[in-house]
Each structure stands twice: as structure tokens, then as C-alpha cells.
Design an enzyme around this catalytic site. Structure first.
Site, PDB file in Angstrom:
ATOM      1  N   ILE A  25       0.828  -1.200   0.000  1.00  0.00           N
ATOM      2  CA  ILE A  25       0.000   0.000   0.000  1.00  0.00           C
ATOM      3  C   ILE A  25       0.867   1.256   0.000  1.00  0.00           C
ATOM      4  CG2 ILE A  25      -1.628   1.340   1.385  1.00  0.00           C
ATOM      5  CD1 ILE A  25      -2.864  -1.387   2.243  1.00  0.00           C
ATOM      6  N   ASP A  44      11.270   3.756   4.605  1.00  0.00           N
ATOM      7  CA  ASP A  44      11.079   2.325   4.817  1.00  0.00           C
ATOM      8  C   ASP A  44      12.354   1.776   5.447  1.00  0.00           C
ATOM      9  OD1 ASP A  44       8.888   0.206   3.365  1.00  0.00           O
ATOM     10  OD2 ASP A  44      10.738  -0.687   4.120  1.00  0.00           O
ATOM     11  N   ASP A  71      13.712   2.591  10.643  1.00  0.00           N
ATOM     12  CA  ASP A  71      12.730   1.744  11.303  1.00  0.00           C
ATOM     13  C   ASP A  71      11.793   2.666  12.069  1.00  0.00           C
ATOM     14  OD1 ASP A  71      11.335   0.064  13.163  1.00  0.00           O
ATOM     15  OD2 ASP A  71      12.912  -1.436  12.993  1.00  0.00           O
ATOM     16  N   SER A 151      -6.713  -0.901   9.594  1.00  0.00           N
ATOM     17  CA  SER A 151      -7.103  -2.193   9.038  1.00  0.00           C
ATOM     18  C   SER A 151      -8.570  -2.429   9.358  1.00  0.00           C
ATOM     19  CB  SER A 151      -6.249  -3.301   9.670  1.00  0.00           C
ATOM     20  OG  SER A 151      -6.778  -4.596   9.406  1.00  0.00           O
ATOM     21  N   TYR A 164      -2.167  -7.365  16.961  1.00  0.00           N
ATOM     22  CA  TYR A 164      -2.472  -6.649  15.731  1.00  0.00           C
ATOM     23  C   TYR A 164      -3.779  -5.879  15.860  1.00  0.00           C
ATOM     24  CZ  TYR A 164      -3.020  -5.810  10.702  1.00  0.00           C
ATOM     25  OH  TYR A 164      -3.170  -5.226   9.476  1.00  0.00           O
ATOM     26  N   LYS A 168      -4.061  -1.811  15.655  1.00  0.00           N
ATOM     27  CA  LYS A 168      -4.831  -1.158  14.601  1.00  0.00           C
ATOM     28  C   LYS A 168      -6.037  -0.410  15.170  1.00  0.00           C
ATOM     29  CE  LYS A 168      -2.303  -2.154  11.035  1.00  0.00           C
ATOM     30  NZ  LYS A 168      -1.609  -1.071  10.299  1.00  0.00           N
TER      31      LYS A 168
END
Length: 264
Positions: A25, A44, A71, A151, A164, A168
Site C-alpha cells: 500500500i 522504509d 525503522d 485495518s 495486531y 490497529k
């Protein structure tokens, strides 16, 4: 009441910083922004893929493109990278926080503290650190846009993914908190919640043979109303809208780009 500052987006494309820009993405978003006239800063931690992305976008010609490896969990490294990209692009008008990791960790008992901490660090704290470093540059530009990538699992639960889902969900809360804090400065903060998107991260999750992965796959089979995973470009298009003049009255908004995954 405070009147919001003037938005750079009302004048056309400016300079945007995209994290997770080496693939998925993030790369699709950086590409679409560049095609639409934005100067693009790529961030990145994967230096090899980052170099390839820089070469590809750079070969397309103006506007300018710059890249910094960092990072997003490293506060000092993020600050240096964001400042460097803003300097090389001449200003910073927008930020897209697309960096993230996935992976099934099992339930809370099976999820080790190390995996919990790493997931939260990348998927939530990284968004905070990049935003913290970038906001002063947006203030200097007289306002701007920040788009966080959450997400569908920021909106609903998932099997075997407590870290996760927590991270999110936290990104959505952070979006709303930042929208409140920065509206008077003309900094609009929004969030997109992609469903399954054909990215390296999704392909890795499909290859995961753990019990949690199998359980989630069975639970959510055929969940998308539009059938199959979306494309990174589908999310990038929504992000581009949020960066543009037609989204000038949107802040704190959370948009599901999930093919109807959370609607059914």
C-alpha cells in the site's frame, strides 16, 4: 473558535511523506501521489526495496523524489529521516503512515511479550513517532494532511491476533485524538481501514500454517462482498482523495476500504 489555517492542498499537490513506501500500500500510494504531481519522500526500513522504489519513481521524472531508510520504531532514527526528507523536498505538506507488520500470534496466552511489543511498536507507536516528527513541518507549511493506515481489524476482532487488533484499533483512536488536537492548525487527520489487499503481508499470512491462521481463514472465507482481495491501488486512490481538495471538510474520519468486508 479558532479558524483553521490555509491548506496547502487547496493550492494543488505539495510534498508528501509516505512510510512503508518500499512495497504494498505504501508503494502504491507513493506512486499515485507522484503521478498526480506530489513531491514524494519515501521512508522504509528495507533498504534494497526502498532503493528500487526510488529508482522507479525517479525514472518517471519530476516532481522530485527522495528516500530515507529508517525503522519507524526508532524514535531518533525517525526524527532524523523525517527532517532529512522535509529538507530535501523543501517542505512537508502531508504524511501517509502506511508502515506496518502482520502475523498471527495466537491468543493472549500464546502471544509472547516480545511479539506483542514488536507489533505494537511498529503498527501503533511507529505511527505516533512519525506523526510527532512530522507535525512541526506541517505547522511550518501552514497546515496539511495526515492519513493513517489502520485495518478492518481496527474495526472488528480477528482470531489469533490480539496484538495486531489492539494496535490497529489504537491507530483509529490516535486518528481521532490528533484530529481534535490539530484542527485549529489546519492539519486534517484521517484514517483508512483496508480489508484484505493483495500485498506481500497478505500473501505471508496466507502462507502461515498455524492453527490461528487456519481458524481465521475458515471464519472469514468469502467475507468480502466484492469477492477476493483488493489491490494496493484501491487503497492508494482513497488516500489520494483524502490528501486532496475534495476532502477539505474531513478530519477524524475513518474509512473502510474493504470491499464490504465489515458490512456483511
Amino acid at each position: 473558535m479558532h479558524e483553521p489555517a490555509a491548506h496547502r492542498d487547496e493550492l494543488g499537490a505539495g510534498a508528501v511523506l509516505v512510510t512503508g513506501a518500499a512495497s504494498g500500500i505504501g508503494l502504491a500510494t507513493a506512486t499515485r501521489c507522484h503521478e498526480q504531481g506530489w513531491a514524494v519522500g519515501l521512508l522504509d526500513r528495507d533498504e534494497e526495496r526502498l532503493g528500487a522504489a526510488l529508482a522507479t519513481l525517479g525514472a518517471a521524472g519530476a516532481p522530485p523524489v527522495a528516500a530515507e531508510a529508517a525503522d519507524v520504531t526508532d524514535a531518533a532514527g525517525v526524527q532524523v529521516a523525517v527532517d532529512a526528507l522535509a529538507g530535501r523536498l523543501g517542505r512537508l505538506d502531508a504524511v501517509v503512515n502506511a508502515a506496518g507488520i502482520g502475523g498471527y500470534t495466537g491468543d493472549v496466552v500464546a502471544t509472547t511479550p516480545e511479539r506483542w511489543e514488536r507489533t505494537i511498536a511498529v503498527d501503533l507507536t511507529g505511527v505516533y513517532l512519525v506523526s510527532r516528527a512530522a507535525v512541526p513541518h506541517l505547522r511550518a507549511a501552514g497546515g496539511g494532511r495526515i492519513v493513517h493506515v489502520s485495518s478492518q481489524f481496527g474495526l472488528v476482532g480477528a482470531a489469533g491476533s490480539p496484538a495486531y487488533v489492539a494496535a490497529k484499533s489504537g491507530v483509529i483512536g490516535l486518528t481521532r485524538a490528533m484530529a481534535v488536537d490539530h484542527a485549529a492548525e489546519g492539519i486534517l487527520v484521517t484514517c483508512v481501514c483496508p480489508g484484505p489487499i493483495d500485498t506481500p503481508m497478505l500473501r505471508a499470512s496466507h502462507a502461515d500454517g498455524s492453527v490461528a491462521a487456519r481458524a481465521e481463514s475458515e471464519r472469514t472465507a468469502h467475507r468480502s462482498l466484492l469477492g477476493g482481495p483488493g489491490r494496493p491501488e484501491d487503497v492508494a486512490g482513497t488516500v489520494l482523495f483524502l490528501l486532496g481538495p475534495d476532502a477539505a471538510h474531513l478530519t477524524g474520519a475513518v474509512l473502510a476500504v474493504d470491499g464490504g468486508w465489515t458490512a456483511g
